[in-house]
Design an enzyme around this catalytic site. Structure first.
Site, PDB file in Angstrom:
ATOM      1  CB  CYS A 151     -25.169 -11.556-100.158  1.00 17.73           C
ATOM      2  SG  CYS A 151     -23.395 -11.738-100.101  1.00 17.73           S
ATOM      3  CB  SER A 181     -22.713  -6.724 -92.869  1.00 20.51           C
ATOM      4  OG  SER A 181     -23.494  -6.331 -93.984  1.00 20.51           O
ATOM      5  NE  ARG A 237     -16.155  -7.808 -98.356  1.00 22.26           N
ATOM      6  CZ  ARG A 237     -17.129  -8.708 -98.521  1.00 22.26           C
ATOM      7  NH1 ARG A 237     -18.389  -8.330 -98.623  1.00 22.26           N
ATOM      8  NH2 ARG A 237     -16.851  -9.995 -98.597  1.00 22.26           N
ATOM      9  CG  HIS A 244     -23.721  -6.984-101.327  1.00 25.26           C
ATOM     10  ND1 HIS A 244     -23.037  -6.429-100.268  1.00 25.26           N
ATOM     11  CD2 HIS A 244     -23.571  -8.331-101.198  1.00 25.26           C
ATOM     12  CE1 HIS A 244     -22.503  -7.400 -99.530  1.00 25.26           C
ATOM     13  NE2 HIS A 244     -22.822  -8.559-100.062  1.00 25.26           N
TER      14      HIS A 244
END
Ligand code: NAP
Length: 357
Positions: A151, A181, A237, A244
């Site tokens: 991602c 997520s 994170r 992101h």
């Protein structure tokens, strides 16, 4: 633009109850080329209706038709030629090979086969020609496996593509601020992330580097020569729900400044193969003006979550240029990426080359 609208086909989703899988199910609702016919998840879910096993979340309800689909076990017989996989990598390694062996084309989100030399790792707007690697899979499976990147790489490699093409990347330093997520379910505990940043995501930094080098590598002729540039990634994170954000510094073989980089972003045109695919945004990269953009909350949903936003392009005192990149991790970084790859495959006529048994 594509000049041919392919015939609709049946598709299945593996891992349909998870964060990415349940979004895929929603994105397939009303899709012009794909009819969702089958869904599967872990043995704990098999035999239950998808609606019973899909947790309520902010993505909205499933269609009544999708809710009624009964979850299969992964080693059951599947009839759809095309299967979209949102399995954890551990389950994907065995299952995706098994299903490719049975003649299905598996388009996967999982990392299990991304670095396999005969498996294409694709962003349709960047390296659609890598799809030709499927020919090299013919000795291994009657079906095939196609993957989309992790991602962070999905946004980063898209933004780097026009810069690599124009100036030749030499060094990239990329510091990610990754949404909750991205960790799947159940994800980190609230107490861990409130008032906090976790400066570690297992295996992520190597994936960001190696996947960017593979995607921006060139085909020669049935293997990929990885891009010859260094990527130093720092993965964190942060307490953001989706999206992101990545802070990037880069140097180039042909020296370029902020204006050159902005021009490369704004003039980037997707290749012919990616234009007109149902999930493709008109422009995959958008340069956002302003000192404090892009931001996850303001910019992640551009182009239904498929646009990669870039901004704050400025000189870098250590390398040449620095800038920010943002992508919706669940859409451009996962479900939307897999769907776009499936569309690329279907438009190229490789989804139904081998009938499923
Ligand atoms: P998730 O929320 O944990 O969902 C995992 C799914 O796989 C569920 O449907 C689960 O079924 C099923 N599953 C788990 N173990 C299984 C097993 N042993 N056999 C069969 N099915 C099993 O994960 P996710 O975040 O959606 O991620 C799915 C994949 O996409 C992963 O490979 C991940 O790395 C990749 N990915 C995720 C993101 C992201 O932003 N989240 C981005 C890019 C790529 P049950 O409900 O029955 O347990």
């Amino acid at each position: 633009m594509m000049n041919r609208v392919p015939e609709p086909i049946d598709v299945g989703v593996l891992g349909a109850t998870g964060t990415v899988g349940s979004l895929l199910v929603r994105l397939l609702d009303g899709h012009p080329w794909f009819r969702l016919r089958e869904v599967g998840a872990s043995p704990a879910s098999a035999g239950l209706a998808l609606g019973e096993r899909t947790p309520a979340d902010s993505m909205g309800p499933l269609s009544a038709e999708a809710s009624r689909l009964v979850l299969k076990a992964l080693d059951d017989e599947w009839s759809s030629p095309l299967l979209l996989s949102a399995l954890p990598s551990s389950a994907a390694r065995h299952t995706e090979a098994l299903l490719a062996e049975r003649g299905h084309l598996v388009v996967s989100n999982a990392s299990a086969y991304r670095q396999d030399p005969v498996v294409p790792l694709i962003i349709p707007e960047v390296n659609p020609d890598h799809l030709r690697l499927l020919e090299a899979q013919a000795d291994r499976w009657p079906g095939g496996i196609v993957t989309n990147p992790n991602c962070v790489t999905a946004g980063l490699a898209t933004a780097l593509a026009p810069l690599h093409r124009a100036f030749g990347l030499e060094t990239v330093v990329a510091t990610s601020m990754q949404a909750i997520s991205g960790a799947g379910r159940p994800g980190p505990a609230a107490g861990e992330l409130t008032d906090n940043v976790i400066p570690f995501i297992a295996n992520e930094e190597d994936k960001i580097a190696e996947e960017s080098q593979k995607i921006l590598g060139h085909r020669n002729p049935d293997r990929i020569v990885h891009g010859d540039f260094v990527v130093s990634a720092h993965a964190n994170r942060v307490p953001v729900l989706h999206g992101h954000l990545v802070a990037v510094s880069a140097s180039f073989r042909n020296v370029a400044g902020p204006e050159d980089v902005e021009a490369a972003f704004t003039s980037f045109e997707p290749p012919e193969e990616a234009r007109g695919l149902p999930t493709a945004p008109e422009r995959p990269i958008e340069l956002i003006p302003g000192d404090a953009r892009p931001q996850p909350r303001l910019d992640r949903d551009r182009g239904q979550g498929m646009v990669v936003t870039v901004g704050r392009v400025r000189e870098c005192p250590a390398l040449h240029v620095r800038f920010m990149v943002l992508a919706h991790n669940l859409i451009r970084g996962a479900a939307g990426a897999a769907l776009l790859n499936a569309e690329l495959c279907h438009a190229a006529g490789v989804t139904t080359r081998v009938p499923a048994r």
